[in-house]
Each structure stands twice: as C-alpha cells, then as structure tokens.
Design a protein around this motif. Sequence first.
Motif, mmCIF file in Angstrom:
data_model
loop_
_atom_site.group_PDB
_atom_site.id
_atom_site.type_symbol
_atom_site.label_atom_id
_atom_site.label_comp_id
_atom_site.label_asym_id
_atom_site.label_seq_id
_atom_site.Cartn_x
_atom_site.Cartn_y
_atom_site.Cartn_z
ATOM 1 N N LYS A 227 -14.543 -45.275 -114.661
ATOM 2 C CA LYS A 227 -15.150 -45.117 -115.984
ATOM 3 C C LYS A 227 -16.566 -45.658 -115.902
ATOM 4 N N VAL A 228 -17.535 -44.825 -116.253
ATOM 5 C CA VAL A 228 -18.951 -45.192 -116.185
ATOM 6 C C VAL A 228 -19.534 -45.143 -117.591
ATOM 7 N N ASN A 229 -20.036 -46.278 -118.079
ATOM 8 C CA ASN A 229 -20.725 -46.315 -119.366
ATOM 9 C C ASN A 229 -22.214 -46.526 -119.105
ATOM 10 N N ILE A 230 -23.013 -45.627 -119.626
ATOM 11 C CA ILE A 230 -24.465 -45.687 -119.462
ATOM 12 C C ILE A 230 -25.068 -46.209 -120.761
ATOM 13 N N PRO A 231 -25.747 -47.355 -120.727
ATOM 14 C CA PRO A 231 -26.369 -47.885 -121.942
ATOM 15 C C PRO A 231 -27.335 -46.866 -122.555
ATOM 16 N N VAL A 232 -27.400 -46.874 -123.863
ATOM 17 C CA VAL A 232 -28.223 -45.894 -124.577
ATOM 18 C C VAL A 232 -29.673 -45.928 -124.105
ATOM 19 N N SER B 117 -26.596 -35.649 -108.617
ATOM 20 C CA SER B 117 -26.780 -36.166 -107.258
ATOM 21 C C SER B 117 -25.695 -37.172 -106.895
ATOM 22 N N ILE B 118 -25.397 -38.087 -107.819
ATOM 23 C CA ILE B 118 -24.345 -39.077 -107.567
ATOM 24 C C ILE B 118 -22.996 -38.387 -107.388
ATOM 25 N N LEU B 119 -22.703 -37.430 -108.252
ATOM 26 C CA LEU B 119 -21.413 -36.731 -108.163
ATOM 27 C C LEU B 119 -21.285 -35.926 -106.876
ATOM 28 N N GLU B 120 -22.385 -35.360 -106.388
ATOM 29 C CA GLU B 120 -22.340 -34.626 -105.118
ATOM 30 C C GLU B 120 -21.937 -35.544 -103.973
ATOM 31 N N GLU B 121 -22.379 -36.787 -104.022
ATOM 32 C CA GLU B 121 -22.007 -37.758 -102.991
ATOM 33 C C GLU B 121 -20.552 -38.201 -103.129
ATOM 34 N N LEU B 122 -20.083 -38.364 -104.364
ATOM 35 C CA LEU B 122 -18.718 -38.851 -104.603
ATOM 36 C C LEU B 122 -17.650 -37.796 -104.336
ATOM 37 N N LYS B 123 -17.990 -36.531 -104.543
ATOM 38 C CA LYS B 123 -17.033 -35.441 -104.396
ATOM 39 C C LYS B 123 -15.725 -35.727 -105.149
ATOM 40 N N PRO B 124 -15.818 -35.935 -106.465
ATOM 41 C CA PRO B 124 -14.631 -36.272 -107.251
ATOM 42 C C PRO B 124 -13.701 -35.076 -107.443
ATOM 43 N N GLU B 125 -12.443 -35.371 -107.777
ATOM 44 C CA GLU B 125 -11.458 -34.331 -108.099
ATOM 45 C C GLU B 125 -11.764 -33.702 -109.447
ATOM 46 N N ALA B 126 -12.152 -34.559 -110.398
ATOM 47 C CA ALA B 126 -12.454 -34.090 -111.758
ATOM 48 C C ALA B 126 -13.422 -35.065 -112.411
ATOM 49 N N VAL B 127 -14.210 -34.550 -113.357
ATOM 50 C CA VAL B 127 -15.175 -35.369 -114.086
ATOM 51 C C VAL B 127 -15.194 -34.896 -115.537
ATOM 52 N N TYR B 128 -15.173 -35.859 -116.450
ATOM 53 C CA TYR B 128 -15.256 -35.558 -117.880
ATOM 54 C C TYR B 128 -16.285 -36.494 -118.498
ATOM 55 N N PHE C 192 -12.459 -38.930 -111.616
ATOM 56 C CA PHE C 192 -11.247 -39.108 -110.823
ATOM 57 C C PHE C 192 -11.588 -38.837 -109.363
ATOM 58 N N LEU C 193 -11.284 -39.829 -108.504
ATOM 59 C CA LEU C 193 -11.643 -39.681 -107.099
ATOM 60 C C LEU C 193 -10.656 -40.426 -106.213
ATOM 61 N N GLU C 194 -10.686 -40.063 -104.938
ATOM 62 C CA GLU C 194 -9.866 -40.722 -103.921
ATOM 63 C C GLU C 194 -10.682 -41.828 -103.279
ATOM 64 N N MET C 195 -10.033 -42.973 -103.067
ATOM 65 C CA MET C 195 -10.673 -44.071 -102.371
ATOM 66 C C MET C 195 -9.676 -44.580 -101.329
ATOM 67 N N GLN C 196 -10.102 -44.617 -100.082
ATOM 68 C CA GLN C 196 -9.215 -45.028 -98.997
ATOM 69 C C GLN C 196 -9.210 -46.534 -98.790
ATOM 70 N N ASP C 197 -10.309 -47.200 -99.158
ATOM 71 C CA ASP C 197 -10.445 -48.611 -98.837
ATOM 72 C C ASP C 197 -11.343 -49.279 -99.881
ATOM 73 N N ALA C 198 -11.051 -50.535 -100.192
ATOM 74 C CA ALA C 198 -11.853 -51.264 -101.176
ATOM 75 C C ALA C 198 -13.317 -51.390 -100.763
ATOM 76 N N SER C 199 -13.586 -51.288 -99.469
ATOM 77 C CA SER C 199 -14.973 -51.386 -99.011
ATOM 78 C C SER C 199 -15.833 -50.223 -99.516
ATOM 79 N N GLN C 200 -15.214 -49.188 -100.065
ATOM 80 C CA GLN C 200 -15.959 -48.056 -100.625
ATOM 81 C C GLN C 200 -16.523 -48.356 -102.013
#
Length: 103
Positions: A6-11, A29-40, A53-61
């Motif tokens: 969940k990303v909140n962008i200050p006004v 640009s950010i979403l192209e790097e993340l390659k998420p399953e879905a975005v709303y 919604f995205l896959e993360m394999q390791d907390a280091s990500q």
Amino acid sequence: MRFLLKVNIPVEAGNAAAKTGKLGATIQSILEELKPEAVYFTANNGQRCGFIFLEMQDASQIPAIAEPWFLAFNASIEFQPVMLPEDLAKASGSIEKAVKKYG
C-alpha cells in the motif's frame, strides 16, 4: 510470497509531481521495475493511494521496492502478506490443528 504493497502519496508531493508532469511517468517507471501482478489506485485518507500486489522472494527486496516511492514522492508504505484461495486451501490443515488445540 505474495504481498500487498500500500503506497500513500502525500498531497503536496503528488501535486508537485503532477504540476511538473512527472507523476504518471514516475509511477509508470516504478511499476515497470516492480512487475506487479495487479495495481489499483484510489484515494485513502485524503491522499493518492496505490494497492500493488507483487511477489517477493526475500525480505532483502524490501528496500528496492520501497525506496523509489520514498524518494520520488515522500510516500508512506505498508507491506501485508496476502493469500490466493489456493494458498488458503493449503493452510486448512494448520487451521484445523489450531482449532483443536486452542478452540
């Protein structure tokens, strides 16, 4: 593991990016790097908000996922693990075990 980001962008930061024409391009640009399953996108607590919604394999990500939002928009973020129905079905045995032990 699948997560909801969940990303909140200050006004103020969102408005500044919109006025310079960079809001949409930076988000894209950010979403192209993340390659998420879905975005709303929606409004949340009076701010621009994205549910990603995205896959993360390791907390280091986490830094690679979070830093672009922090740096570009001074955004606040939250990570929440989520399950598909198939994941919940796999968990039924442990749910039943917990019910027997603690229910």
